[in-house]
Design an enzyme around this catalytic site. Sequence first.
Site, PDB file in Angstrom:
ATOM      1  N   TYR A  66       0.841  -1.196   0.000  1.00  0.00           N
ATOM      2  CA  TYR A  66       0.000   0.000   0.000  1.00  0.00           C
ATOM      3  C   TYR A  66       0.874   1.244   0.000  1.00  0.00           C
ATOM      4  CZ  TYR A  66      -3.499   3.384   1.737  1.00  0.00           C
ATOM      5  OH  TYR A  66      -4.317   4.475   1.898  1.00  0.00           O
ATOM      6  N   CYS A  67       0.619   2.165  -0.957  1.00  0.00           N
ATOM      7  CA  CYS A  67       1.328   3.440  -1.035  1.00  0.00           C
ATOM      8  C   CYS A  67       2.833   3.190  -1.175  1.00  0.00           C
ATOM      9  CB  CYS A  67       0.979   4.293   0.186  1.00  0.00           C
ATOM     10  SG  CYS A  67       1.628   5.977   0.150  1.00  0.00           S
ATOM     11  N   LEU A  68       3.654   3.751  -0.313  1.00  0.00           N
ATOM     12  CA  LEU A  68       5.084   3.541  -0.373  1.00  0.00           C
ATOM     13  C   LEU A  68       5.436   2.070  -0.175  1.00  0.00           C
ATOM     14  CD1 LEU A  68       7.935   4.657  -0.572  1.00  0.00           C
ATOM     15  CD2 LEU A  68       7.775   5.402   1.800  1.00  0.00           C
ATOM     16  N   GLY A  72       3.780  -0.281  -1.507  1.00  0.00           N
ATOM     17  CA  GLY A  72       3.645  -0.846  -2.837  1.00  0.00           C
ATOM     18  C   GLY A  72       4.884  -0.599  -3.675  1.00  0.00           C
TER      19      GLY A  72
END
Length: 569
Positions: free
Chosen positions: A299-301, A303
């Site tokens: 998720y987000c960073l 990812g």
Amino acid sequence: MEQTDSKTLDRALRAASARITGGLSPHAAAAAWMDWMSHLGTSPGRINALTQDALRKAADTALAVAGHGEGPQPAPGDHRFDHPGWDMPPFKFWKTIFLAQEDWWNEATSELRGMRKISADRVNFMVRQGLDMMSPSNFPLTNPEVVEKTVQMGGMNFVKGARHMAEDTLRNISQLPLTDEEGFEVGKDLAVTPGAVVYRNDLFELIQYTPQTDRVHAEPLLIVPAWIMKYYILDLSPPKSLIAHLVAQGYTVFAISWCNPTADQRDLSLEDYRRRGVVEALDAVQKITGARKVHACGYCLGGTILAITAAAMARDGDDRLASVTLLAGQTDFSEAGELMLFVDDSQIAFLEDMMWDKGYLDAPQMAGAFQALRSRDLVWSRLLRRYLLGEEEQMFDMAAWNMDATRMPYRMHSEYLRGLFLENRLTAGRFSVEGRVIALKDVTAPFFVLGTEKDHIAPWRSVYKTALFTDGDLSFVLTSGGHNSGVLSVPGHGHRHYRIGHRPPGRKYMDPDTWIGRHEPVEGSWWPVWVEWLGGKSSGEIIASPPLGRSEDGLPPLMPAPGTFVLQK
């Protein structure tokens, strides 16, 4: 020796300046203004057009105030002037003049031929910040809603507002956590899905969640959250927990809970987060479950680091990943959205000196950058309601999570900003892992990539670019909502929709605008779609629910979830 001392002195002075400016480089701001002014000063045609526009707006404003026309109107989503009192004098006069000025400055700070686009964006951003601050809605005597409330309450709204301001000031200084009385205590109201910490090093705790079904899919799921905020955005209060939803669907779920770095951890690197974070967690998951393949979700960073890990594994012939899911996670940063306003050599050098001095980027400075991007809603509207109208702020689960910010270690954050945001090395073929360049196109595991329509942190068109730099099986989903609200798309809640498209291996690339034109929105949550997709990428083998941890391999349950790292302040 003298050269080293002079460099240290220079960095110390810049670090002191950064504390005053909140980490924003005055050099970057000055360069943007000079770029704008020099190009505008040599554009007499543009100056003449702006002058004519100013005269027209002044005439239209005068007519509107006199009741002969509407005048400029607030932009869609701007609710500062919703109160009916804004259509009555003298408030209509102030509103109309302000909106006319706002329109004019937006046009005046648009890009000029030959001007750097980042300069135009920065000047427009700075002007917008100043206008948002000076809006008549922010002042008690020029806001009809505040005047009305003051008359109704005999001025008690200001007494309540002063108390709220004192409370907020104390909390900001002390960085106190939410109390149990406020109803959002981590481990009691938030992050409550049952489980246990089954592995720990200095960088993260690994949580394994208690099975809720007798039998589960053979392939477990490892969740890699961003370390820019606490992991429990994915395990918010029931029923807003994506983790609880996955466990209920028969998946063995593991989640990384990152540490909140201190000054002693200033030298943690991006490679540490990959090797001693994602890879070490993957090793532990396999030891505990005995699974040959593991689904991974970032998720987000988280990812971004998962994509880097997957590419390095593919390069080295490591095929342990059954699938890769990126939730609002970027792999290409050439169109990384409004955060690019804070990224260039001057700005990063300024931040580096500040982090060099403290050992980390502090949570309030990180939060301040995000708030500045949405200052109208996150700063000034809150000031109005809480301090001028004296209204109690209704705390809710996501707001409580948002207040629970983390620090960024000096070395990692510098590497992330320079290597990814500024130089875009990952998709440019210049990102090295252990001395050798990696490529996303080497990843053969299927991708599930999620973008959200209103994301200003990871814009969906930027997230979509994973399709441009990979060749394999890829499903892209675009869901309603923003960076966080779009991910927390609970099934059964109204006003949710998504679009989904599948690109099989070998199919030609489709640009994002063509993609959205060819995929119609579907009502509902994307969660069931992802669960079904995970099932389709699994072996189909169903096994008995595994116990928590694996004592014979030295990985016994250490303590109940959510562990200790999530509580670090």
